[in-house]
Write an enzyme that holds these catalytic residues in place. Structure first.
Site, PDB file in Angstrom:
ATOM      1  N   GLY A   1       0.838  -1.226  -0.042  1.00 24.64           N
ATOM      2  CA  GLY A   1       0.150   0.076   0.115  1.00 24.64           C
ATOM      3  C   GLY A   1       0.828   1.292  -0.154  1.00 24.64           C
ATOM      4  O   GLY A   1       0.637   2.237   0.719  1.00 24.64           O
TER       5      GLY A   1
ATOM      6  N   TYR B   1     -12.408  -4.136  11.218  1.00 20.10           N
ATOM      7  CA  TYR B   1     -11.364  -3.543  11.223  1.00 20.10           C
ATOM      8  C   TYR B   1     -10.526  -3.384  12.978  1.00 20.10           C
ATOM      9  O   TYR B   1      -9.389  -3.735  12.686  1.00 20.10           O
ATOM     10  CB  TYR B   1     -11.838  -1.960  11.115  1.00 20.10           C
TER      11      TYR B   1
ATOM     12  N   ILE C   1      -5.467   9.936  11.169  1.00 17.77           N
ATOM     13  CA  ILE C   1      -4.106  10.859  10.201  1.00 17.77           C
ATOM     14  C   ILE C   1      -5.112  11.372   9.044  1.00 17.77           C
ATOM     15  O   ILE C   1      -5.977  10.574   8.296  1.00 17.77           O
ATOM     16  CB  ILE C   1      -3.076   9.408   9.959  1.00 17.77           C
TER      17      ILE C   1
ATOM     18  N   ALA D   1     -10.995  -5.989  14.763  1.00 20.70           N
ATOM     19  CA  ALA D   1     -10.467  -7.390  14.760  1.00 20.70           C
ATOM     20  C   ALA D   1      -9.091  -7.576  13.930  1.00 20.70           C
ATOM     21  O   ALA D   1      -8.264  -8.265  14.482  1.00 20.70           O
ATOM     22  CB  ALA D   1     -11.528  -8.397  14.462  1.00 20.70           C
ATOM     23  N   ALA D   2      -9.136  -7.051  12.668  1.00 22.12           N
ATOM     24  CA  ALA D   2      -8.015  -7.325  11.984  1.00 22.12           C
ATOM     25  C   ALA D   2      -6.770  -6.712  12.587  1.00 22.12           C
ATOM     26  O   ALA D   2      -5.573  -7.159  12.453  1.00 22.12           O
ATOM     27  CB  ALA D   2      -8.249  -6.657  10.616  1.00 22.12           C
TER      28      ALA D   2
ATOM     29  N   ASP E   1      -3.109  -7.819  -5.500  1.00 23.08           N
ATOM     30  CA  ASP E   1      -4.020  -7.137  -4.282  1.00 23.08           C
ATOM     31  C   ASP E   1      -3.685  -7.989  -3.196  1.00 23.08           C
ATOM     32  O   ASP E   1      -3.702  -9.464  -3.285  1.00 23.08           O
ATOM     33  CB  ASP E   1      -5.510  -7.727  -5.033  1.00 23.08           C
TER      34      ASP E   1
HETATM   35  P1  NDP Z   1      -5.105   5.182   2.259  1.00 25.53           P
HETATM   36  O1  NDP Z   1      -6.413   4.701   2.044  1.00 25.53           O
HETATM   37  O2  NDP Z   1      -4.826   6.678   1.986  1.00 25.53           O
HETATM   38  O3  NDP Z   1      -4.001   4.234   1.286  1.00 25.53           O
HETATM   39  C1  NDP Z   1      -4.173   2.944   1.299  1.00 25.53           C
HETATM   40  C2  NDP Z   1      -2.921   2.225   0.435  1.00 25.53           C
HETATM   41  O4  NDP Z   1      -3.178   0.807   0.571  1.00 25.53           O
HETATM   42  C3  NDP Z   1      -3.040   2.811  -1.075  1.00 25.53           C
HETATM   43  O5  NDP Z   1      -1.764   2.564  -1.222  1.00 25.53           O
HETATM   44  C4  NDP Z   1      -3.829   1.529  -1.533  1.00 25.53           C
HETATM   45  O6  NDP Z   1      -3.454   1.133  -3.124  1.00 25.53           O
HETATM   46  C5  NDP Z   1      -3.526   0.461  -0.494  1.00 25.53           C
HETATM   47  N1  NDP Z   1      -4.373  -0.651  -0.783  1.00 25.53           N
HETATM   48  C6  NDP Z   1      -5.560  -0.819  -0.124  1.00 25.53           C
HETATM   49  N2  NDP Z   1      -6.145  -2.017  -0.398  1.00 25.53           N
HETATM   50  C7  NDP Z   1      -5.288  -2.682  -1.103  1.00 25.53           C
HETATM   51  C8  NDP Z   1      -4.888  -4.172  -1.532  1.00 25.53           C
HETATM   52  N3  NDP Z   1      -5.973  -5.108  -1.286  1.00 25.53           N
HETATM   53  N4  NDP Z   1      -3.971  -4.535  -2.090  1.00 25.53           N
HETATM   54  C9  NDP Z   1      -3.052  -3.744  -1.963  1.00 25.53           C
HETATM   55  N5  NDP Z   1      -2.722  -2.501  -1.813  1.00 25.53           N
HETATM   56  C10 NDP Z   1      -3.839  -1.879  -1.158  1.00 25.53           C
HETATM   57  O7  NDP Z   1      -4.944   4.667   3.683  1.00 25.53           O
HETATM   58  P2  NDP Z   1      -3.834   5.163   4.727  1.00 25.53           P
HETATM   59  O8  NDP Z   1      -2.604   5.670   4.354  1.00 25.53           O
HETATM   60  O9  NDP Z   1      -4.817   6.084   5.623  1.00 25.53           O
HETATM   61  O10 NDP Z   1      -3.682   3.877   5.790  1.00 25.53           O
HETATM   62  C11 NDP Z   1      -2.467   3.021   5.794  1.00 25.53           C
HETATM   63  C12 NDP Z   1      -2.638   2.090   6.706  1.00 25.53           C
HETATM   64  O11 NDP Z   1      -2.792   2.704   7.919  1.00 25.53           O
HETATM   65  C13 NDP Z   1      -3.790   1.307   6.765  1.00 25.53           C
HETATM   66  O12 NDP Z   1      -3.235  -0.006   7.144  1.00 25.53           O
HETATM   67  C14 NDP Z   1      -4.687   1.880   7.943  1.00 25.53           C
HETATM   68  O13 NDP Z   1      -5.773   0.830   8.169  1.00 25.53           O
HETATM   69  C15 NDP Z   1      -3.781   2.602   8.890  1.00 25.53           C
HETATM   70  N6  NDP Z   1      -4.423   3.467   9.431  1.00 25.53           N
HETATM   71  C16 NDP Z   1      -4.648   4.768   8.963  1.00 25.53           C
HETATM   72  C17 NDP Z   1      -5.270   5.539   9.794  1.00 25.53           C
HETATM   73  C18 NDP Z   1      -5.630   6.918   9.231  1.00 25.53           C
HETATM   74  O14 NDP Z   1      -6.180   7.854  10.230  1.00 25.53           O
HETATM   75  N7  NDP Z   1      -5.495   7.218   8.111  1.00 25.53           N
HETATM   76  C19 NDP Z   1      -5.184   5.433  11.511  1.00 25.53           C
HETATM   77  C20 NDP Z   1      -5.077   4.231  11.647  1.00 25.53           C
HETATM   78  C21 NDP Z   1      -4.519   3.232  10.978  1.00 25.53           C
HETATM   79  P3  NDP Z   1      -4.195   2.015  -4.309  1.00 25.53           P
HETATM   80  O15 NDP Z   1      -3.600   3.455  -4.379  1.00 25.53           O
HETATM   81  O16 NDP Z   1      -3.809   1.163  -5.507  1.00 25.53           O
HETATM   82  O17 NDP Z   1      -5.680   2.048  -3.990  1.00 25.53           O
END
Ligand code: NDP
Length: 242
Positions: A8, A153, A186, A155-156, A59
């Site tokens: 991601g 979420y 964030i 649970a994950a 994915d």
């Molecule tokens: P964004 O939605 O801004 O970005 C998500 C990223 O994950 C993108 O790069 C997306 O790729 C990629 N992604 C999503 N699903 C898949 C998949 N099935 N396979 C491969 N890549 C995937 O999320 P954030 O940056 O906000 O979040 C990043 C992490 O931080 C996550 O794990 C989230 O749970 C965690 N988090 C975020 C918080 C927040 O407030 N933002 C708070 C707490 C935790 P693409 O661009 O191709 O869609």
């Protein structure tokens, strides 16, 4: 050639982590799901820093794609060494448990918890052989505290926290550390639908955090200097919950 692999990495926290690790002189292996434009933007930012960035589109919620695409990359790039793994990809699909569909439950679990397992199992072998590695799992305040509307979420992310602590103890003697970072609110696309003004009143620092503020902590845990920090969960939440 030393690489950091970020799932991601095309947007949000993942992009900031890619840049942070490139600044620490790592070449970047960047996974993303579908957003070619944003992935290429991150790639360009890494290249501006003088490092290479390889895009690996698959994915993470699909274990067969992980085995095929990541498995093939590892097999075909034996001279490239993944020293740092950041399991960052994650999604929200909020709903009350009463109304939650099978799909909402499964996609959220598959994207965070199951992806952690299938990706890490593939990458870990090289770290154990080299007797060095840093694994950082991006979890959430939701996995520590539990948030209503997010049983999937929470649970994950709680599952990833347990797995972080267990794996850390399995591999500690081989120079591999496993830690987690738990962000609060964030400012990224993921939180774009939330009422930032209203939620900020609940946060002691009275604002959402930035992706860069999370990436700083990931950078520390990924560094050689964090050698005795293991099985730890560090919150980055402006004091919202501890
Ligand atoms: P964004 O939605 O801004 O970005 C998500 C990223 O994950 C993108 O790069 C997306 O790729 C990629 N992604 C999503 N699903 C898949 C998949 N099935 N396979 C491969 N890549 C995937 O999320 P954030 O940056 O906000 O979040 C990043 C992490 O931080 C996550 O794990 C989230 O749970 C965690 N988090 C975020 C918080 C927040 O407030 N933002 C708070 C707490 C935790 P693409 O661009 O191709 O869609």
């Amino acid at each position: 050639m030393n690489f950091a692999f970020i799932t991601g990495g095309s947007r949000g926290i993942g992009r900031a982590v890619c840049i942070q690790l490139a600044r620490m002189n790592y070449n970047i292996l960047l996974n993303y799901k579908s957003n070619d434009e944003e992935a290429n933007k991150t790639k360009a930012l890494i290249e501006e820093l003088g490092l290479t960035c390889e895009l690996l589109k698959f994915d993470v919620s699909d274990k067969d794609q992980i085995k095929q695409v990541l498995g093939d990359w590892i097999e075909n790039n034996k001279e490239k060494n993944i020293e740092v793994l950041v399991n960052n990809a994650g999604i929200r699909q909020d709903n009350l448990l009463m109304w939650m569909s099978d799909e909402q439950w499964e996609t959220v679990l598959n994207t965070s918890l199951n992806a952690f397992f299938y990706v890490t199992r593939l990458v870990l072998n090289g770290m154990l052989v080299k007797k060095y590695g840093r694994i950082v799992n991006i979890v959430s305040l939701s996995g520590l505290k539990g948030l209503p509307g997010q049983t999937n979420y929470s649970a994950a992310k709680a599952g990833m926290i347990g797995a972080t602590k267990a794996l850390a103890q399995e591999v500690a003697r081989r120079g591999v550390t496993v830690n987690a970072v738990a962000p609060g609110f964030i400012k990224t696309d993921m939180t774009g639908d939330l009422d930032e003004k209203q939620l900020s009143t609940l946060i002691p620092m009275k604002r959402f955090g930035t992706a860069e503020e999370v990436a700083e902590v990931v950078g520390f845990l990924s560094s050689k200097g964090a050698s005795y920090v293991n099985a730890e969960v560090i919150s980055v939440n402006g004091g919202l919950y501890s």
